[in-house]
Design a protein around this motif. Structure first.
Motif, PDB file in Angstrom:
ATOM      1  N   GLY A  19       0.830  -1.183  -0.051  1.00  0.00           N
ATOM      2  CA  GLY A  19      -0.027   0.103   0.060  1.00  0.00           C
ATOM      3  C   GLY A  19       0.857   1.197  -0.048  1.00  0.00           C
ATOM      4  O   GLY A  19       1.926   1.154  -0.294  1.00  0.00           O
ATOM      5  N   THR A  20       0.343   2.193   0.460  1.00  0.00           N
ATOM      6  CA  THR A  20       1.040   3.518   0.608  1.00  0.00           C
ATOM      7  C   THR A  20       1.316   3.798   2.070  1.00  0.00           C
ATOM      8  O   THR A  20       0.340   3.831   2.895  1.00  0.00           O
ATOM      9  CB  THR A  20       0.091   4.651  -0.073  1.00  0.00           C
ATOM     10  N   VAL A  21       2.683   4.155   2.295  1.00  0.00           N
ATOM     11  CA  VAL A  21       3.223   4.482   3.581  1.00  0.00           C
ATOM     12  C   VAL A  21       3.332   5.985   3.928  1.00  0.00           C
ATOM     13  O   VAL A  21       4.108   6.615   3.300  1.00  0.00           O
ATOM     14  CB  VAL A  21       4.294   3.731   4.137  1.00  0.00           C
ATOM     15  N   ILE A  22       2.712   6.417   4.762  1.00  0.00           N
ATOM     16  CA  ILE A  22       2.966   7.878   5.024  1.00  0.00           C
ATOM     17  C   ILE A  22       3.363   8.270   6.326  1.00  0.00           C
ATOM     18  O   ILE A  22       2.866   7.756   7.333  1.00  0.00           O
ATOM     19  CB  ILE A  22       1.450   8.496   4.835  1.00  0.00           C
ATOM     20  N   TYR A  23       4.407   9.079   6.414  1.00  0.00           N
ATOM     21  CA  TYR A  23       4.973   9.276   7.568  1.00  0.00           C
ATOM     22  C   TYR A  23       4.326  10.730   8.256  1.00  0.00           C
ATOM     23  O   TYR A  23       4.653  11.824   7.438  1.00  0.00           O
ATOM     24  CB  TYR A  23       6.631   9.462   7.442  1.00  0.00           C
ATOM     25  N   LEU A  24       4.060  10.573   9.366  1.00  0.00           N
ATOM     26  CA  LEU A  24       3.490  11.998   9.872  1.00  0.00           C
ATOM     27  C   LEU A  24       4.717  12.288  10.748  1.00  0.00           C
ATOM     28  O   LEU A  24       5.169  11.814  11.902  1.00  0.00           O
ATOM     29  CB  LEU A  24       2.192  11.723  10.744  1.00  0.00           C
ATOM     30  N   LYS A  25       5.272  13.599  10.129  1.00  0.00           N
ATOM     31  CA  LYS A  25       6.630  13.740  10.865  1.00  0.00           C
ATOM     32  C   LYS A  25       6.473  15.090  11.714  1.00  0.00           C
ATOM     33  O   LYS A  25       6.153  16.182  11.233  1.00  0.00           O
ATOM     34  CB  LYS A  25       7.711  14.208   9.691  1.00  0.00           C
ATOM     35  N   THR A  26       6.771  14.777  12.941  1.00  0.00           N
ATOM     36  CA  THR A  26       6.271  15.786  14.090  1.00  0.00           C
ATOM     37  C   THR A  26       7.650  16.229  14.813  1.00  0.00           C
ATOM     38  O   THR A  26       8.549  15.267  15.157  1.00  0.00           O
ATOM     39  CB  THR A  26       5.224  15.495  15.020  1.00  0.00           C
ATOM     40  N   SER A  27       7.994  17.497  15.128  1.00  0.00           N
ATOM     41  CA  SER A  27       9.574  17.703  15.794  1.00  0.00           C
ATOM     42  C   SER A  27       9.470  17.270  17.056  1.00  0.00           C
ATOM     43  O   SER A  27       8.158  17.216  17.679  1.00  0.00           O
ATOM     44  CB  SER A  27       9.626  19.193  15.509  1.00  0.00           C
ATOM     45  N   PHE A  28      10.722  16.962  17.688  1.00  0.00           N
ATOM     46  CA  PHE A  28      10.495  16.294  18.857  1.00  0.00           C
ATOM     47  C   PHE A  28      10.167  17.080  20.127  1.00  0.00           C
ATOM     48  O   PHE A  28       9.216  16.787  20.780  1.00  0.00           O
ATOM     49  CB  PHE A  28      11.989  16.006  19.249  1.00  0.00           C
ATOM     50  N   PRO A  29      10.133  18.595  20.398  1.00  0.00           N
ATOM     51  CA  PRO A  29       9.815  19.132  21.553  1.00  0.00           C
ATOM     52  C   PRO A  29       8.143  19.231  21.293  1.00  0.00           C
ATOM     53  O   PRO A  29       7.618  19.168  22.314  1.00  0.00           O
ATOM     54  CB  PRO A  29      10.126  20.757  21.082  1.00  0.00           C
ATOM     55  N   ILE A  30       7.494  19.033  20.472  1.00  0.00           N
ATOM     56  CA  ILE A  30       6.036  18.909  20.248  1.00  0.00           C
ATOM     57  C   ILE A  30       5.487  17.638  20.689  1.00  0.00           C
ATOM     58  O   ILE A  30       4.666  17.836  21.527  1.00  0.00           O
ATOM     59  CB  ILE A  30       5.481  19.416  18.780  1.00  0.00           C
ATOM     60  N   LEU A  31       6.355  16.848  20.291  1.00  0.00           N
ATOM     61  CA  LEU A  31       5.937  15.267  20.682  1.00  0.00           C
ATOM     62  C   LEU A  31       6.320  15.022  22.202  1.00  0.00           C
ATOM     63  O   LEU A  31       5.157  14.428  22.900  1.00  0.00           O
ATOM     64  CB  LEU A  31       6.878  14.151  19.948  1.00  0.00           C
ATOM     65  N   TRP A  32       7.474  15.542  22.601  1.00  0.00           N
ATOM     66  CA  TRP A  32       7.488  15.376  23.940  1.00  0.00           C
ATOM     67  C   TRP A  32       6.551  16.010  24.969  1.00  0.00           C
ATOM     68  O   TRP A  32       6.112  15.479  26.068  1.00  0.00           O
ATOM     69  CB  TRP A  32       8.938  16.077  24.404  1.00  0.00           C
ATOM     70  N   LYS A  33       6.054  17.365  24.484  1.00  0.00           N
ATOM     71  CA  LYS A  33       4.931  18.057  25.283  1.00  0.00           C
ATOM     72  C   LYS A  33       3.704  17.227  25.246  1.00  0.00           C
ATOM     73  O   LYS A  33       3.197  17.153  26.384  1.00  0.00           O
ATOM     74  CB  LYS A  33       4.743  19.564  24.558  1.00  0.00           C
ATOM     75  N   ARG A  34       3.285  16.615  24.113  1.00  0.00           N
ATOM     76  CA  ARG A  34       2.106  15.817  24.451  1.00  0.00           C
ATOM     77  C   ARG A  34       2.289  14.482  24.969  1.00  0.00           C
ATOM     78  O   ARG A  34       1.497  14.117  25.709  1.00  0.00           O
ATOM     79  CB  ARG A  34       1.950  15.423  23.045  1.00  0.00           C
ATOM     80  N   LEU A  35       3.626  13.927  24.846  1.00  0.00           N
ATOM     81  CA  LEU A  35       3.739  12.570  25.805  1.00  0.00           C
ATOM     82  C   LEU A  35       3.977  12.672  27.033  1.00  0.00           C
ATOM     83  O   LEU A  35       3.801  11.773  27.789  1.00  0.00           O
ATOM     84  CB  LEU A  35       5.063  11.747  25.158  1.00  0.00           C
ATOM     85  N   MET A  36       4.254  13.965  27.592  1.00  0.00           N
ATOM     86  CA  MET A  36       4.404  14.033  29.091  1.00  0.00           C
ATOM     87  C   MET A  36       3.102  14.169  29.757  1.00  0.00           C
ATOM     88  O   MET A  36       3.308  14.184  30.973  1.00  0.00           O
ATOM     89  CB  MET A  36       5.530  15.198  29.409  1.00  0.00           C
ATOM     90  N   LYS A  37       2.125  14.319  29.151  1.00  0.00           N
ATOM     91  CA  LYS A  37       0.783  14.113  29.775  1.00  0.00           C
ATOM     92  C   LYS A  37       0.637  12.707  30.279  1.00  0.00           C
ATOM     93  O   LYS A  37       0.846  11.953  29.709  1.00  0.00           O
ATOM     94  CB  LYS A  37      -0.315  14.634  28.774  1.00  0.00           C
ATOM     95  N   GLU A  38       0.225  12.955  31.659  1.00  0.00           N
ATOM     96  CA  GLU A  38       0.223  11.657  32.348  1.00  0.00           C
ATOM     97  C   GLU A  38      -0.558  10.503  31.598  1.00  0.00           C
ATOM     98  O   GLU A  38       0.004   9.377  31.697  1.00  0.00           O
ATOM     99  CB  GLU A  38      -0.839  12.027  33.504  1.00  0.00           C
ATOM    100  N   GLU A  39      -1.756  10.687  30.801  1.00  0.00           N
ATOM    101  CA  GLU A  39      -2.538   9.710  30.577  1.00  0.00           C
ATOM    102  C   GLU A  39      -1.906   8.942  29.218  1.00  0.00           C
ATOM    103  O   GLU A  39      -1.787   8.075  28.735  1.00  0.00           O
ATOM    104  CB  GLU A  39      -3.859  10.102  30.120  1.00  0.00           C
ATOM    105  N   GLU A  40      -0.903   9.953  28.678  1.00  0.00           N
ATOM    106  CA  GLU A  40      -0.159   9.542  27.176  1.00  0.00           C
ATOM    107  C   GLU A  40       0.782   8.749  27.708  1.00  0.00           C
ATOM    108  O   GLU A  40       1.156   7.741  27.256  1.00  0.00           O
ATOM    109  CB  GLU A  40       0.164  10.921  26.619  1.00  0.00           C
ATOM    110  N   ARG A  41       1.629   9.220  28.616  1.00  0.00           N
ATOM    111  CA  ARG A  41       2.893   8.610  29.065  1.00  0.00           C
ATOM    112  C   ARG A  41       2.568   7.138  29.806  1.00  0.00           C
ATOM    113  O   ARG A  41       3.110   6.298  29.356  1.00  0.00           O
ATOM    114  CB  ARG A  41       3.373   9.593  30.244  1.00  0.00           C
ATOM    115  N   ASN A  42       1.489   7.022  30.493  1.00  0.00           N
ATOM    116  CA  ASN A  42       0.774   5.713  31.389  1.00  0.00           C
ATOM    117  C   ASN A  42       1.094   4.703  30.332  1.00  0.00           C
ATOM    118  O   ASN A  42       0.821   3.607  30.851  1.00  0.00           O
ATOM    119  CB  ASN A  42       0.201   6.140  32.000  1.00  0.00           C
ATOM    120  N   LYS A  43       0.317   4.896  29.054  1.00  0.00           N
ATOM    121  CA  LYS A  43      -0.131   3.715  28.335  1.00  0.00           C
ATOM    122  C   LYS A  43       0.988   3.296  27.482  1.00  0.00           C
ATOM    123  O   LYS A  43       0.737   2.392  26.470  1.00  0.00           O
ATOM    124  CB  LYS A  43      -1.263   4.254  27.457  1.00  0.00           C
ATOM    125  N   ARG A  44       2.270   3.985  27.273  1.00  0.00           N
ATOM    126  CA  ARG A  44       3.284   3.557  26.669  1.00  0.00           C
ATOM    127  C   ARG A  44       4.668   3.282  27.276  1.00  0.00           C
ATOM    128  O   ARG A  44       5.179   4.194  27.762  1.00  0.00           O
ATOM    129  CB  ARG A  44       3.633   4.664  25.721  1.00  0.00           C
TER     130      ARG A  44
END
Ligand code: S3P
Length: 167
Positions: free
Chosen positions: A94-119
């Protein structure tokens, strides 16, 4: 339509973009993590805890191959492309699509408790180690068919760009 596979680091928006894209294309969305959880009857966190990451990667590779090759949007987990055979499988089907996000934006999202806890990957690593993982994986993600820079774009705007790329 051949299946669209969304790849990218944890927190890049694969799930929200995938769900929206599937509605717009009127095809079902499939989440690889959810497929693994159904297959095993355990959460990702439980699989990591009981069997470890390698076993999870095996189930993940299996799940990718169980999903439809046509008329579907597949949201992969952030580590799915690290096994090169998964990336080449998805590109061949099929077609593979990369959603490229810069690290500071990702980190801010991932540090939210509920995001961090499921990973589980995040629970054992420092910010520097997660950044290293991000840089290492970027090399694999970049081999996708299409790269969309998602910084500061809404899920709707990202979908417009994807639809434009695949038309
Ligand atoms: C992982 C990402 C997760 C999930 C698992 C491992 C990774 O998926 O597959 O926790 O190694 O990057 P998301 O990218 O959907 O968070």
């Amino acid at each position: 339509m051949n299946t669209i596979y969304l790849v990218g680091f944890m927190g890049c928006g694969k799930t929200s973009v995938g769900n929206l894209l599937s509605k717009q294309l009127e095809v079902p969305p499939y989440d690889v993590d959810t497929t693994v959880e159904k297959l095993r009857g355990q959460t990702i966190k439980e699989i990591f805890a009981s069997e470890g990451e390698e076993a999870f990667r095996n189930y993940e590779s299996l799940a990718i191959r169980q999903l439809p090759l046509e008329n579907a949007v597949v949201m992969t987990g952030g580590g799915a492309v690290v096994r090169e055979e998964n990336l080449s499988y998805m590109k061949s089907k099929g077609t593979v699509i990369y959603l490229k996000t810069s690290f500071p934006i990702l980190w801010k999202r991932l540090m939210k408790e509920e995001e961090r806890n499921k990973r589980p990957i995040l629970l054992t690593k420092t910010k520097e180690e997660v950044f290293e993982l991000y840089q290492m994986r970027n090399e694999f993600y970049e081999k996708s068919d299409v790269t969309i820079i998602t910084d500061h774009l809404t899920a709707e705007e990202i979908c417009i760009r994807i639809l434009d790329e695949i038309k």
